[in-house]
Structure formats: C-alpha cells, structure tokens
Design a protein around this motif. Structure first.
Motif, PDB file in Angstrom:
ATOM      1  N   ALA A   1       0.839  -1.207   0.000  1.00 13.41           N
ATOM      2  CA  ALA A   1       0.000   0.000   0.000  1.00 13.41           C
ATOM      3  C   ALA A   1       0.873   1.256   0.000  1.00 13.41           C
ATOM      4  N   PHE A   2       1.971   1.235   0.748  1.00 13.81           N
ATOM      5  CA  PHE A   2       2.880   2.386   0.787  1.00 13.81           C
ATOM      6  C   PHE A   2       3.501   2.625  -0.588  1.00 13.81           C
ATOM      7  N   LEU A   3       3.952   1.558  -1.248  1.00  9.35           N
ATOM      8  CA  LEU A   3       4.578   1.699  -2.562  1.00  9.35           C
ATOM      9  C   LEU A   3       3.559   2.141  -3.607  1.00  9.35           C
ATOM     10  N   GLY A   4       2.293   1.796  -3.414  1.00 10.55           N
ATOM     11  CA  GLY A   4       1.256   2.276  -4.315  1.00 10.55           C
ATOM     12  C   GLY A   4       1.112   3.785  -4.260  1.00 10.55           C
ATOM     13  N   LYS A   5       1.365   4.357  -3.089  1.00  7.18           N
ATOM     14  CA  LYS A   5       1.289   5.815  -2.934  1.00  7.18           C
ATOM     15  C   LYS A   5       2.595   6.499  -3.314  1.00  7.18           C
ATOM     16  N   HIS A   6       3.720   5.777  -3.181  1.00  2.63           N
ATOM     17  CA  HIS A   6       5.037   6.369  -3.433  1.00  2.63           C
ATOM     18  C   HIS A   6       5.849   5.439  -4.343  1.00  2.63           C
ATOM     19  N   PRO A   7       5.503   5.383  -5.634  1.00  4.63           N
ATOM     20  CA  PRO A   7       6.162   4.439  -6.542  1.00  4.63           C
ATOM     21  C   PRO A   7       7.637   4.718  -6.768  1.00  4.63           C
ATOM     22  N   GLY A   8       8.122   5.890  -6.402  1.00  8.29           N
ATOM     23  CA  GLY A   8       9.535   6.195  -6.572  1.00  8.29           C
ATOM     24  C   GLY A   8      10.426   5.589  -5.506  1.00  8.29           C
ATOM     25  N   VAL A   9       9.841   4.965  -4.489  1.00  8.33           N
ATOM     26  CA  VAL A   9      10.599   4.375  -3.378  1.00  8.33           C
ATOM     27  C   VAL A   9      10.773   2.877  -3.623  1.00  8.33           C
ATOM     28  N   GLN A  10      11.910   2.353  -3.254  1.00 14.05           N
ATOM     29  CA  GLN A  10      12.135   0.903  -3.261  1.00 14.05           C
ATOM     30  C   GLN A  10      12.274   0.425  -1.808  1.00 14.05           C
ATOM     31  N   VAL A  11      11.685  -0.722  -1.510  1.00 15.91           N
ATOM     32  CA  VAL A  11      11.746  -1.293  -0.162  1.00 15.91           C
ATOM     33  C   VAL A  11      12.422  -2.656  -0.226  1.00 15.91           C
ATOM     34  N   GLN A  12      13.393  -2.861   0.635  1.00 15.04           N
ATOM     35  CA  GLN A  12      14.069  -4.155   0.765  1.00 15.04           C
ATOM     36  C   GLN A  12      13.781  -4.697   2.155  1.00 15.04           C
ATOM     37  N   LEU A  13      13.105  -5.846   2.230  1.00 18.81           N
ATOM     38  CA  LEU A  13      12.691  -6.436   3.505  1.00 18.81           C
ATOM     39  C   LEU A  13      13.444  -7.726   3.761  1.00 18.81           C
ATOM     40  N   GLY A  14      14.164  -7.764   4.875  1.00 21.47           N
ATOM     41  CA  GLY A  14      14.817  -8.991   5.320  1.00 21.47           C
ATOM     42  C   GLY A  14      14.043  -9.584   6.486  1.00 21.47           C
ATOM     43  N   ILE A  15      13.754 -10.887   6.411  1.00 19.97           N
ATOM     44  CA  ILE A  15      12.942 -11.552   7.432  1.00 19.97           C
ATOM     45  C   ILE A  15      13.800 -12.570   8.165  1.00 19.97           C
ATOM     46  N   SER A  16      13.916 -12.392   9.475  1.00 23.21           N
ATOM     47  CA  SER A  16      14.740 -13.278  10.284  1.00 23.21           C
ATOM     48  C   SER A  16      14.415 -13.050  11.744  1.00 23.21           C
ATOM     49  N   ASN A  17      14.571 -14.092  12.554  1.00 19.78           N
ATOM     50  CA  ASN A  17      14.404 -13.934  13.992  1.00 19.78           C
ATOM     51  C   ASN A  17      15.667 -13.393  14.664  1.00 19.78           C
ATOM     52  N   ARG A  18      16.725 -13.177  13.869  1.00 20.76           N
ATOM     53  CA  ARG A  18      17.973 -12.631  14.390  1.00 20.76           C
ATOM     54  C   ARG A  18      17.814 -11.133  14.658  1.00 20.76           C
ATOM     55  N   THR A  19      18.386 -10.660  15.749  1.00 26.69           N
ATOM     56  CA  THR A  19      18.388  -9.233  16.051  1.00 26.69           C
ATOM     57  C   THR A  19      19.510  -8.572  15.277  1.00 26.69           C
ATOM     58  N   VAL A  20      19.152  -7.731  14.318  1.00 24.83           N
ATOM     59  CA  VAL A  20      20.158  -7.116  13.459  1.00 24.83           C
ATOM     60  C   VAL A  20      20.757  -5.888  14.137  1.00 24.83           C
ATOM     61  N   ASP A  21      21.958  -5.548  13.725  1.00 21.15           N
ATOM     62  CA  ASP A  21      22.611  -4.307  14.140  1.00 21.15           C
ATOM     63  C   ASP A  21      22.283  -3.266  13.079  1.00 21.15           C
ATOM     64  N   LEU A  22      21.420  -2.313  13.418  1.00 22.84           N
ATOM     65  CA  LEU A  22      20.945  -1.365  12.417  1.00 22.84           C
ATOM     66  C   LEU A  22      22.082  -0.562  11.795  1.00 22.84           C
ATOM     67  N   ILE A  23      23.034  -0.134  12.610  1.00 15.05           N
ATOM     68  CA  ILE A  23      24.105   0.716  12.108  1.00 15.05           C
ATOM     69  C   ILE A  23      25.067  -0.087  11.239  1.00 15.05           C
ATOM     70  N   GLN A  24      25.558  -1.205  11.772  1.00 18.10           N
ATOM     71  CA  GLN A  24      26.545  -1.996  11.053  1.00 18.10           C
ATOM     72  C   GLN A  24      25.988  -2.619   9.774  1.00 18.10           C
ATOM     73  N   GLU A  25      24.702  -2.980   9.795  1.00 21.99           N
ATOM     74  CA  GLU A  25      24.106  -3.673   8.650  1.00 21.99           C
ATOM     75  C   GLU A  25      23.281  -2.749   7.758  1.00 21.99           C
ATOM     76  N   HIS A  26      23.354  -1.448   8.032  1.00 18.91           N
ATOM     77  CA  HIS A  26      22.706  -0.434   7.184  1.00 18.91           C
ATOM     78  C   HIS A  26      21.200  -0.703   7.024  1.00 18.91           C
ATOM     79  N   VAL A  27      20.559  -0.972   8.144  1.00 20.08           N
ATOM     80  CA  VAL A  27      19.114  -1.187   8.166  1.00 20.08           C
ATOM     81  C   VAL A  27      18.444   0.089   8.654  1.00 20.08           C
ATOM     82  N   ASP A  28      17.449   0.550   7.922  1.00 20.01           N
ATOM     83  CA  ASP A  28      16.767   1.790   8.303  1.00 20.01           C
ATOM     84  C   ASP A  28      15.790   1.577   9.455  1.00 20.01           C
TER      85      ASP A  28
END
Length: 302
Positions: A104-131
């Motif tokens: 639904a978000f991309l339907g409103k903002h087609p100029g944006v790309q979204v990359q979704l990673g799915i995991s039960n691991r707790t990611v490091d936002l800074i080190q792994e460049h996750v927004d």
C-alpha cells in the motif's frame, strides 16, 4: 567577494551584509592569506579585483550555483519520495502483516524501493545499514542511538478447528486441556511456558509436549487439519476465524498483550522517505491495537 565587487567598497559591502568595514577587511585578508594570493588591488580611492581575484570570483560563483542546484534537487527529492528503505522484521510479523502495508505504501510512493529482510535474528541497524527493524519489545533501548515507536499489540489466544471442537468438545478451563492433543509453537527457549490471564488471575501454563513445531505456518497447518488446539498469535488466527476455519476457545484465557515496535537509528536529519514510511506504518496498524495493561515482554517467537 561578490558583494564587495557589486557595492564597490568594503564599507558599502559591510552595510549590505550588516558587517563593519574592519570585519569585511579582516575576512578578505584572512582569505588572501589562506589562498596565498592577493584578490584585490586597493587604495584610498580605488578598489579592483586582481587577475587571481577575478578567477576566484568566477569559479566561486559557479560553485555556489551548483550548491544551490544541489540543494534544490535535495528538496525536490523530499517532495517526491525516492530512494531505498531497508527493513528487517521477525518472521511471523514480516510474513503476515508487513507485505500488505508495504504494498500500500509503494502504491502511494512508486519512486521508493523497499528491501525487507525476514529473520528472527536481532540485526545491528548501524553496522548492517538497516533503516527500520520491527522487534517484539525493545529491552529499554540500551543503545542511545536507537529510538522506537509502537506499531501494534497482539496476544496469544487458544484456537481450534471446528472439526476438532465437534469431536472433542469445547474446553471451559485449563484442567480440561489435560490429555487433549495440543500443537505447541516454540522457538528456542520461548513457547514452553506462558503466563496466561484468566478469570482467577495470572497463571503459569506449561504447554504439553506432543506435536511441537518451530514455525508458525506448520502450527497453523496442523491446527487447521484438526490435529489439536493451540495457543496462536491473534493476528495469525484472526483471518482464519473470520473465514470460519478456526474457532477461538477459552476466550477468558490468553496472554497479556505484547508490543511490536519499529526501531530506527536516531538521526538529526532523517530522510523524508523513512519518516513518511514510519508515519504510514503507524497509521496502517492504528486500528488493530488493543489496550496494553502492562509492560511489553520481549517475545522471541516472531
């Protein structure tokens, strides 16, 4: 420099810039000292650019024009959202609830790309460049560079297939669960014991062994097949309940609400696409939040 040339004197330039003549003179002297060249030939009657001053002024004005164009381009990017948003989510939430919201978000903002990673691991936002990372509980956010907003609440509820209820009857308390087939969802140490809110207060409920799975899709499939009843995340069960494929049993026995948070790195100037996405997600899930009576407890199952 441009103002000095335009005004014809340090004094006139100072008045235009709200600076004293000595201040203007000092700024020019410091710049000449830094560059190692004279920019102005000046006397009590006359002020003129040197050859080096003319080159510096022309190139400087061109650079300033480029900076203005870049600034306007950045502002335009904020008006029309563009760029990539990198997300991380736990498995069940990322598989079940995020994709429709992202679409639904991309339907409103087609100029944006979204990359979704799915995991039960707790990611490091800074080190792994996750927004943005979607987490169950935030543990007090010990990292001061992180902030979080609550997205939604959920509970674990007892459900069973209509065929199971027809064959075994509908239990009215936890005692009646003894000896019945149960489908248990677990992940590591999570899922073996749950604190349930009951009409008589909170109780510790140890889920019996029997058919144990570590994936919510396997849990749902087993329950739909009528193998047994199960404690299931309400947002997994709700579509099946609405379709008549599952029935909620023991409605007075369920866990306290848990909270899903959107965690992001604190930035002084957050990219507009990320800020708009956070606002969109919060509004998207606003209607299905339930009141929380206690603090959220991290749930490792998602």
């Amino acid at each position: 420099m441009g103002e000095i040339v335009y005004q014809g004197s340090f004094a006139a330039a100072g008045r235009a810039l709200n600076l004293s003549p000595p201040s203007v003179s000092r700024i020019v002297s410091d710049l000449e000292s830094n560059l190692g060249v004279r920019l102005f030939n000046r006397s009590t009657r006359r002020l003129a650019l040197t050859e080096e001053g003319q080159v510096f002024l022309q190139r400087g004005e061109a650079i300033l024009d480029e900076i203005d164009a870049l600034r306007e381009m950045m502002r335009a990017r904020h008006r029309v959202l563009s760029g990539r948003i990198t997300l991380s989510s736990s498995v069940a939430f990322g598989n079940e609830l995020l994709p429709p919201a992202i679409a639904a978000f991309l339907g409103k903002h087609p100029g944006v790309q979204v990359q979704l990673g799915i995991s039960n691991r707790t990611v490091d936002l800074i080190q792994e460049h996750v927004d943005i990372a979607f987490r169950i509980g935030v543990g007090g956010l010990p990292d001061s560079t992180l902030q979080a907003i609550k997205v939604l609440d959920y509970r674990l509820i007892f459900v069973a297939a209509p065929g199971y209820v027809s064959a075994h009857g509908c239990p009215t308390d936890l005692e009646e669960l003894k000896g019945r087939p149960i489908v248990k969802l677990f992940t590591g140490s999570w899922g073996h014991v749950h604190t349930l809110q009951t009409p008589d207060g909170p109780v510790e409920y140890r889920v019996p062994e029997g058919f144990s799975v570590d994936a919510f899709r396997a849990q749902l499939g087993a329950v739909l097949a009528g193998h047994g009843l199960s404690l299931m995340h309400d947002y997994i069960a709700e579509p099946e309940i609405s379709a008549g494929r599952l029935i909620q049993v023991l409605p007075g026995f369920q866990t306290e609400p848990q909270s899903v948070f959107a965690v992001y790195a604190h930035r002084h100037l957050m990219a507009t696409r990320i800020r708009v996405f956070l606002d969109f997600i919060r509004e998207w899930f606003k209607g299905r939040n339930t009141p929380t009576r206690g603090a959220a407890v991290p749930d490792e199952s998602l």
